[in-house]
Scaffold this active site. Structure first.
Site, PDB file in Angstrom:
ATOM      1  N   GLU A   1      14.088  36.527  35.390  1.00  0.00           N
ATOM      2  CA  GLU A   1      15.482  36.117  35.533  1.00  0.00           C
ATOM      3  C   GLU A   1      16.448  37.160  34.969  1.00  0.00           C
ATOM      4  O   GLU A   1      17.529  37.374  35.504  1.00  0.00           O
ATOM      5  CB  GLU A   1      15.733  34.784  34.804  1.00  0.00           C
ATOM      6  CG  GLU A   1      15.080  33.565  35.444  1.00  0.00           C
ATOM      7  CD  GLU A   1      13.635  33.355  34.984  1.00  0.00           C
ATOM      8  OE1 GLU A   1      13.056  34.259  34.340  1.00  0.00           O
ATOM      9  OE2 GLU A   1      13.082  32.289  35.291  1.00  0.00           O
TER      10      GLU A   1
ATOM     11  N   GLY B   1       2.902  66.506  45.955  1.00  0.00           N
ATOM     12  CA  GLY B   1       2.096  65.478  46.617  1.00  0.00           C
ATOM     13  C   GLY B   1       2.894  64.470  47.408  1.00  0.00           C
ATOM     14  O   GLY B   1       2.747  64.359  48.610  1.00  0.00           O
TER      15      GLY B   1
ATOM     16  N   GLU C   1       1.190  62.496  27.042  1.00  0.00           N
ATOM     17  CA  GLU C   1       1.825  61.318  26.439  1.00  0.00           C
ATOM     18  C   GLU C   1       0.844  60.406  25.713  1.00  0.00           C
ATOM     19  O   GLU C   1       1.257  59.605  24.896  1.00  0.00           O
ATOM     20  CB  GLU C   1       2.616  60.530  27.483  1.00  0.00           C
ATOM     21  CG  GLU C   1       1.734  59.784  28.445  1.00  0.00           C
ATOM     22  CD  GLU C   1       2.522  59.072  29.534  1.00  0.00           C
ATOM     23  OE1 GLU C   1       3.457  59.690  30.056  1.00  0.00           O
ATOM     24  OE2 GLU C   1       2.200  57.927  29.831  1.00  0.00           O
TER      25      GLU C   1
ATOM     26  N   HIS D   1      14.172  65.225  39.320  1.00  0.00           N
ATOM     27  CA  HIS D   1      14.739  64.032  38.698  1.00  0.00           C
ATOM     28  C   HIS D   1      16.243  63.934  38.931  1.00  0.00           C
ATOM     29  O   HIS D   1      16.885  63.005  38.466  1.00  0.00           O
ATOM     30  CB  HIS D   1      14.428  64.012  37.199  1.00  0.00           C
ATOM     31  CG  HIS D   1      12.959  63.878  36.950  1.00  0.00           C
ATOM     32  ND1 HIS D   1      12.190  64.905  36.467  1.00  0.00           N
ATOM     33  CD2 HIS D   1      12.113  62.864  37.185  1.00  0.00           C
ATOM     34  CE1 HIS D   1      10.927  64.500  36.393  1.00  0.00           C
ATOM     35  NE2 HIS D   1      10.855  63.273  36.817  1.00  0.00           N
TER      36      HIS D   1
HETATM   37  N1  GLN Z   1       1.034  63.537  43.173  1.00  0.00           N
HETATM   38  C1  GLN Z   1       1.989  62.688  42.531  1.00  0.00           C
HETATM   39  C2  GLN Z   1       3.281  62.691  43.339  1.00  0.00           C
HETATM   40  O1  GLN Z   1       3.637  63.676  43.862  1.00  0.00           O
HETATM   41  C3  GLN Z   1       2.276  63.111  41.111  1.00  0.00           C
HETATM   42  C4  GLN Z   1       3.222  62.168  40.428  1.00  0.00           C
HETATM   43  C5  GLN Z   1       3.459  62.446  38.974  1.00  0.00           C
HETATM   44  O2  GLN Z   1       3.196  63.507  38.493  1.00  0.00           O
HETATM   45  N2  GLN Z   1       3.975  61.506  38.255  1.00  0.00           N
HETATM   46  O3  GLN Z   1       3.960  61.698  43.419  1.00  0.00           O
END
Ligand code: GLN
Ligand code: ZN
Length: 772
Positions: free
Chosen positions: A25, A447, A620, A709
């Site tokens: 929600e 990719g 990470e 990004h």
């Molecule tokens: N092969 C993935 C893509 O291109 C790699 C994604 C990633 O590194 N988070 O989406």
């Protein structure tokens, strides 16, 4: 102090609870508000309703002290930024004009103003908004949210304890504000920050708080003597305040180590410690300081970040040991339950005999209550719970899902040679050059190509039965055709099929591997209103059938250029799933690696000459304590090499990493022994290329020249300039040209232009190379 009285006083509590509500929600209300479909008042009403429902449910289940202030519209670190008045200058006007819109502007940015940076909360998959602090930061107290939420809970007649991010952790998580010197240390602001905390604590006391919890998870990481000193000073000063609630300093995610004596000495009334993963170390350290006489100890014995039922008898034994070490011992989860899904009972697709192995937030609450009851009133008051728990644990331990003899035999037979390529890099590289015949500075992508609306519709149509599998696969193939023809036309050298068939890079594989479970409602907050459903590594892992081969083979059938096979690596498969707690992580990684190794083998057999195994999560999941890192990196890199070690010398293995700084894991990157690695680098102007060079990295690398990004399209000039920078660190024979990461979150128009520019840049810079 006798253990008996400590036991009799035992209470049950938690530090935080999933925020989204049973049917998400909160997400719907917030996103509705952003779109203008929900008013601010309606959003506030939904939020208050959810908080009230959570508290009543917790109290009804037997939790003696409910947390307040852990709720958030977006993130609790951002809430702390508001609480201490550390609004970045660029957001001040928006916050002044409308606090709620200003809050979301800090979280998400606006047309004109950048948001705060977002990064992972310790080693979880929750992201917080990074405070920006500088020498000029002026803190001012704003206790309104904390006071309001406490008041709401008290009005329900409940015992409530406000939970705040502690001042030391807050400063340690901050970064220098824009304009501040790059080496500015936010911790130097401690003396300015403490009076603000003092004011908030006084307000909470006035509002009726008996206790307040200050979370200091940053103290479970390696800390310098100066930082430990600062922690000591912070709690000496806060402890010395006359007008305050009792203070509980909470730690979680790992052992307190050298911070434990500091906090044990501090004039605070309670400490909370993690007794799950860090149990043995915390116990020893607690005994070494002579326990916590006259303090309240909250024992986090139920994992707050994994989803397995607790071993109640083991926890009771642990709690029994702790009784002798504190004035009062309470029972809790190891950390906020924010990191687990809400309720396992809604999982209709998981067989009942497996469902009883799982505990989400609601089930964990019941475990905590049972443990506190057993501790306070004796185990004979919880015999039924103990019997059911024993049965669940036995059913899990003895299940064929948990132990598959074929998988065990195979992992047991793994030798060192399996995790090693048959030839050293130089020989492999020669074989690959002969086979692939690529130009210098070869171009490729990571990719994925844009996940279009049509693809999402196709998947929804398939789920809803509006189209059948064949119909769905036709749509995926059409997309692959499009992606291949675009790449050929643009002139990329190593192509990809675009990952159109993948909903998510972990889930896609988890769904096809035996031993993995998927949930229907297991949503966990990743950031803001974004929730993910991590799959569960429940049993021994095997791969019944090839998972990606037909897509890659189909793509390869459309072109003469090499098409890269594309897999998610074993470490990332673990990092973005709930992992088994009944065997070392390295064992689980090895099973996943062997399943992926079969896929690599099948791709190779189908004629694939380049195979990429993505490990974006390698950095990470690095343990919080330096001391634990070599052990982790050893199994992590072995799992990667086991995945890829079986291919012929002429088959080129790529890997990819992102979301991180890599400086401290260059040796591990080297240990992967991949022929080519692509890395995020555009924002840092090729920093990673210099790091690799400094390390003497011997193989090929593609530091990203396109920041995916951002919707911004880099010009060919800009990409060429980044390439020239890269060439100063990595020679042309070993430098690749690629974006920072996959393109699935980008739109087609920007992707098209950016990749065209990237190819142009590669051609330009090739032309500048000395003829050989
Ligand atoms: N092969 C993935 C893509 O291109 C790699 C994604 C990633 O590194 N988070 O989406
Ligand atoms: Zn990436």
């Amino acid at each position: 102090m006798t253990p008996k009285s400590a036991a009799a006083a035992a209470r049950a509590t938690v530090y935080g609870y999933p925020r989204q509500g049973p049917n998400r929600e909160l997400k719907k209300a917030i996103e509705g508000y952003w779109k203008g479909r929900v008013t601010a008042d309606a959003l506030r009403a939904t939020a208050a309703e959810l908080r009230g429902a959570t508290w009543k449910q917790l109290a009804g289940a037997g939790i003696d002290e409910v947390p307040t202030g852990d709720f958030s519209y977006y993130d609790h670190v951002l809430d702390t930024t508001v609480m201490v008045g550390a609004i970045p200058d660029r957001h001040r006007d928006a916050v002044a004009a409308d606090p709620l819109d200003g809050y979301f502007a800090m979280a998400r940015g606006t047309q004109d103003v950048a948001p705060l940076e977002m990064t992972k909360w310790f080693d979880t998959n929750y992201h917080y908004l990074v405070p920006e602090l500088g020498p000029d930061t002026v803190f001012t107290a704003d206790s309104a949210k904390q006071v309001a939420e406490l008041t709401e809970a008290l009005a329900l007649g409940l015992a409530a304890r406000p939970v705040l991010v502690g001042p030391v952790t807050y400063l340690l998580l901050a970064k220098p504000a824009p304009g501040a010197p790059a080496d500015f240390e936010p911790l130097t602001l401690l003396d300015r920050l403490l009076p603000v905390y003092a004011e908030v604590l006084a307000d909470l006391r006035a509002a009726g708080a008996e206790w307040a919890q200050l979370d200091e998870p940053a103290l479970v990481q390696d800390r310098t003597p100066a930082e430990l000193n600062a922690a000591g000073r912070a709690y000496r000063d806060l402890g010395a305040l006359a007008d305050r609630p009792k203070l509980l300093v909470a730690s979680y995610f790992d052992r307190l180590g050298e911070a434990l004596p500091v906090l044990a000495k501090a004039p605070v009334e309670g400490l909370a410690l993690d007794f799950t993963e860090a149990a043995a170390a915390n116990l020893d350290a607690l005994a070494a300081v002579g326990g916590l006489p006259r303090k309240r100890l909250i024992a986090g014995v139920v994992s707050g970040r994994n989803i397995w039922v607790n071993d109640l008898e083991k926890s009771l034994a642990r709690l029994g040991t702790l009784l002798g070490l504190a004035d009062r011992v309470d029972v809790a989860a190891s950390c906020s339950l924010l990191h687990v899904p809400l309720d396992a009972t809604g999982e209709r697709d998981i067989a009942p005999q497996i469902l009883r192995w799982l505990a989400f937030a609601r089930q964990k609450t019941a475990e905590i209550v049972t443990l506190a009851k057993g501790l306070a009133r004796g185990t004979d008051t919880i015999t039924a719970e103990l019997a059911a728990n024993r049965a669940a644990l036995a059913s899990r331990a003895n299940s064929p899902i948990t132990r598959d003899p074929a998988v065990r035999a195979r992992t047991g037979a793994v030798t060192e040679a399996d995790a090693r390529r048959s030839q050293p890099y130089a020989e492999r590289a020669a074989a690959q050059r002969d086979r692939l015949r690529l130009p210098l500075l070869p171009t490729t992508t990571i990719g994925s190509f844009p996940q279009t609306g049509e693809l999402r519709t196709a998947r929804a149509d398939l789920r809803a039965g509006r189209i059948d599998t064949a119909g769905y696969e036709e749509r995926v193939k059409a997309e692959i055709q499009e992606v291949i023809s675009f790449q050929e036309k643009t002139g990329l050298d190593v192509l990809v099929h675009g990952e159109a068939e993948r909903n998510d890079m972990v889930q896609y594989f988890a769904e096809q591997l035996t031993g993995y479970l998927a949930t229907q409602h297991g949503w966990v907050q990743s950031y803001g209103t974004r929730y993910v459903r991590p799959p569960i590594l429940a049993g021994d892992i095997s791969r019944p059938e090839p998972m990606t081969v037909r897509w890659t083979a189909y793509a390869q059938s459309l072109t003469d250029r090499p098409v890269k096979g594309m897999l998610t690596g074993p470490v990332t498969m673990l990092a973005w799933s709930f992992v088994r707690d009944d065997q070392p992580l390295g064992d689980t990684a090895r099973q996943v690696a062997l399943a992926l190794r079969d896929e690599v083998g099948d791709l190779e057999a189908a004629g694939t000459s380049v195979i990429q195994v993505d490990e974006p999560a390698l950095r990470e999941t690095l343990p919080l304590r330096t001391e634990d890192r070599p052990g982790y990196l050893s199994w992590a890199t072995e799992a990667f090499r086991l995945t890829t070690g079986g291919v012929r010398p002429g088959t080129q293995i790529h890997t990819h990493m992102c979301y991180a700084e890599f400086g401290d894991i260059v040796q591990a990157i080297d240990d992967l022994d991949a022929d080519v690695i692509s890395l995020e680098a555009a924002r840092s102007h090729m920093q990673v290329a210099r790091e690799l060079a400094a390390h003497g990295y011997p193989r090929e690398a593609g530091p990203g020249v396109y920041d995916i990004h951002s919707p911004r399209v880099p010009s060919a000039l800009e990409a060429a300039e980044l390439l020239r920078t890269g060439l100063r660190a990595i020679p042309a024979e070993r430098l690749w040209v690629n974006p920072d990461c996959g393109l699935k979150t980008r739109g087609w128009p920007e992707t098209r232009s950016a990749l065209e520019n990237l190819v142009t840049a590669a051609r330009t810079v090739r032309g500048e190379l000395p003829a050989s």
